[in-house]
Motif scaffolding. Structure first.
Motif, mmCIF file in Angstrom:
data_model
loop_
_atom_site.group_PDB
_atom_site.id
_atom_site.type_symbol
_atom_site.label_atom_id
_atom_site.label_comp_id
_atom_site.label_asym_id
_atom_site.label_seq_id
_atom_site.Cartn_x
_atom_site.Cartn_y
_atom_site.Cartn_z
ATOM 1 N N UNK B 227 16.550 -2.546 -4.574
ATOM 2 C CA UNK B 227 15.503 -3.240 -3.862
ATOM 3 C C UNK B 227 14.384 -2.262 -3.250
ATOM 4 N N UNK B 228 14.072 -1.170 -4.582
ATOM 5 C CA UNK B 228 12.989 -0.853 -3.865
ATOM 6 C C UNK B 228 12.058 -1.295 -4.925
ATOM 7 N N UNK B 229 11.836 -1.706 -6.085
ATOM 8 C CA UNK B 229 11.405 -2.626 -7.037
ATOM 9 C C UNK B 229 10.849 -3.700 -6.345
ATOM 10 N N UNK B 230 12.479 -4.541 -5.835
ATOM 11 C CA UNK B 230 11.567 -5.370 -5.469
ATOM 12 C C UNK B 230 10.620 -5.813 -4.401
ATOM 13 N N UNK B 231 10.899 -4.844 -2.989
ATOM 14 C CA UNK B 231 10.444 -4.327 -1.887
ATOM 15 C C UNK B 231 8.887 -4.486 -2.098
ATOM 16 N N UNK B 232 8.273 -3.384 -3.563
ATOM 17 C CA UNK B 232 7.248 -3.713 -3.439
ATOM 18 C C UNK B 232 6.499 -4.228 -4.021
ATOM 19 N N UNK B 233 7.085 -5.454 -4.700
ATOM 20 C CA UNK B 233 6.392 -6.291 -5.830
ATOM 21 C C UNK B 233 6.572 -7.430 -4.506
#
Lengths: 287, 305
Positions: B227-233
């Protein structure tokens, strides 16, 4: 650097089918674009107010005389659709050429030279990404008046970011490879190394980006023309056709369905082809 | 962490300054603003009066620094057409655009996360390929056209949702769906890629070895990392959505900031146009900074020593 791609057997087969579908769609569109003046059944600009909004042949009341019917001014819809394909492809390709030249030049310079130059390139990319594309393009066309040339230049000046990002990161990878070091040792000039060693090795990545950009430019042109600030009428841009037919869409939905489906299928085809090429080249297009 | 933040702030400030300059140049592209404001039927005297009234007779650089100076204090000038403060106009319209953007983002996440997880768990099956096809279809969809099609089907033929306006929450459902389409492909691909990478990692093997349940492994261990990159994107996508909502606001007659900009472009109301460009750019920069911060908070590895 998260690259996840597992090329198992079944995926390959499916991939090649989807790539072929994309290639066929792009092939047909290219043919229509190039041969439009000779293959249109009617003059796409000729109005015939006695024959307004004739329905397509498969609907009750339609005839094979006008296969896709006629628009609100009695112009043959199939002819306008084919001519619109020419405009979409023309804009997609020219915008990509303009944005590609800018983006590749900036990206390769940043990736190759590094240091301060690269900082400036990164800053330019960051700034570009913060600018709302549709709004600025609308403002430019709104202030200067709509024309094809202006539209292409505006979109070209706005859409170079992905070219720059990919050119920069791939150049950085190639720069440190052994054959580049060998070329340095052999006494090649900077320019020669860029032109003969770096560019050919990043070209495949750039081709994939180019397909994505053609698709994006076509979608943006349609959106701008739909808002009345893109291709000037009476040119039959698909976006403009949808805008002109909007008033009739609740009574005869086919008037907006036909150009919309054409737009959707063309962009899908270009993306399928690009997706296939990406797997073929093993290219990365994500920053 | 602190030096990272300072660096980001400096870059953000420089970006805002550059966009400000570009926005100013953009609105001066057409040449003589007074003539375009006055309209085709104006006499020479009218144009002169307008030039004086709006300070357009001063040197361009003086106008530029005046605008920058005022903008820094939050004063974005006065609209010619609406005869109101630009900052007030934007503040009035911003809630509509933000509601639309957030609705779009929520719908996009509600679709992308399950799809991405499903595709990752069933990697290289028909299901996975269907999900990837959905992402491709979403990428090819012309948003304004999808909006019109939804108006005909959901609005007119089925009568489920209102066709245009901003009266109730139902008015935001259709535009939200359309806006979500622009973010679904990227978010789905990222979730899928992140989940596949996470599922192949050592800590998942450990979790399996401990005998944890499949659901617990998937949702507690793998998803948290994916989820980390997803939240950022997602934060960055919200920025793109706010900038791109101009088309959808026009289709659905939602009177947000995009609609305001569209009206102003038609009326040569350049203080509004340059202010909207600036505000949207600043919001985007703020959202990307927020994304970096969230990354750092969610993933201690990124914070550095």
């Amino acid at each position: 650097m998260s690259v996840v791609s597992v090329n198992a057997g079944p995926k390959r087969g499916w991939k090649s089918v989807s790539t072929w579908i994309g290639a066929v769609i792009v092939g047909i569109a290219t043919f229509c674009a190039l041969a439009a003046p000779w293959i249109v059944p009617y003059d796409p600009f000729a109005q015939d107010l006695g024959k307004r909004l004739i329905v397509p042949f498969w609907m009750a009341g339609g005839s094979t005389e006008h296969l896709l019917g006629t628009d609100q001014l009695g112009r043959d819809y199939l002819s306008r659709l084919i001519w619109g394909c020419r405009i979409s492809m023309l804009i997609g390709v020219t915008v990509t050429v303009v944005s590609g030249l800018i983006g590749i030049a900036i990206g390769v310079l940043g990736g190759f030279l590094g240091g301060r130059v690269d900082d400036a390139v990164l800053f330019a990319i960051t700034t570009r990404l913060s600018i709302p594309v549709v709004l600025v393009a609308l403002a430019v066309v709104g202030l200067l008046g709509s024309s094809m040339t202006l539209l292409v230049l505006t979109l070209g000046l706005l859409l170079w970011d992905r070219f720059a990002v990919v050119a920069r990161s791939t150049t950085m990878q190639v720069r440190n490879l052994d054959f580049v070091a060998a070329a340095w040792c052999a006494g090649c000039s900077r320019f020669r190394i860029l032109a003969r060693e770096v560019l050919p090795n990043i070209a495949s990545h750039l081709v994939v980006v180019a397909t994505l950009e053609v698709a994006l430019a076509i979608l943006l042109e349609a959106a701008l023309s739909f808002l009345g600030l893109g291709v000037p009428p009476p040119l039959p841009s698909w976006g403009l056709m949808i805008a002109e037919a909007k008033d009739y869409m609740f009574f005869s939905p086919w008037v907006i369905v036909i150009p919309g489906v054409a737009l959707f299928v063309l962009v899908l085809g270009i993306n399928l082809l690009g997706d296939g090429l990406r797997d073929l080249f093993g290219a990365r297009t994500d920053p | 962490m602190l030096s990272f933040l300072t660096r980001r702030l400096i870059v953000a400030f420089l970006v805002a300054a550059t966009v400000m300059t570009l926005a100013f140049i953009l609105t001066r592209l057409s040449g003589d603003l007074a003539t375009s404001i006055a309209g085709p039927n104006a006499t020479e005297a009218d144009i002169d009066a307008i030039r004086k009234a709006y300070g357009l007779d001063r040197p361009v650089l003086a106008q530029f620094f005046d605008w920058v100076g005022r903008a820094l204090t939050g004063d974005l000038g006065e609209s010619y057409f609406f005869k109101a403060r630009v900052s007030t106009l934007i503040a009035e319209r911003m809630p509509v655009t933000f509601t639309l953007g957030l609705t779009g983002l929520v719908i996009a996440l509600a679709v992308s996360l399950p799809l991405g997880i499903l595709a990752a768990v069933r990697e290289n099956t028909t299901l996975d390929r269907c999900v990837q096809l959905v992402a491709l279809l979403g990428q090819a969809m012309p948003s304004f056209w999808l909006g019109l099609i939804l108006m005909i089907t959901l609005g007119l033929q089925l009568g489920w949702l209102p066709i245009s306006g901003t009266g109730s929450w139902q008015h935001f459902v259709m535009p939200g769906i359309v806006l979500a389409f622009s973010a679904i492909p990227a978010l789905t691909r990222l979730t899928r890629a992140g989940m596949i990478q996470a599922m192949g990692s050592d800590y998942i093997r450990t979790a399996r070895a401990k005998g944890l349940s499949r659901a617990s492994i998937l949702l507690k261990h793998a998803l948290r990392n994916a989820a980390i990159p997803v939240v950022a994107i997602a934060a960055v996508q919200l920025g793109f959505m706010l900038g791109g909502s101009i088309v959808i606001e026009q289709v659905f007659a939602l009177h947000g900031v995009g609609y305001l900009a569209w009206e102003s472009i038609g009326k040569n109301d350049f203080p509004v146009v340059q202010a909207v460009v600036l505000v949207l750019a600043v919001i985007y920069v703020a959202l990307t900074m927020l994304a970096d911060l969230m990354n750092a908070v969610l993933d201690p590895r990124l914070r550095g020593p």
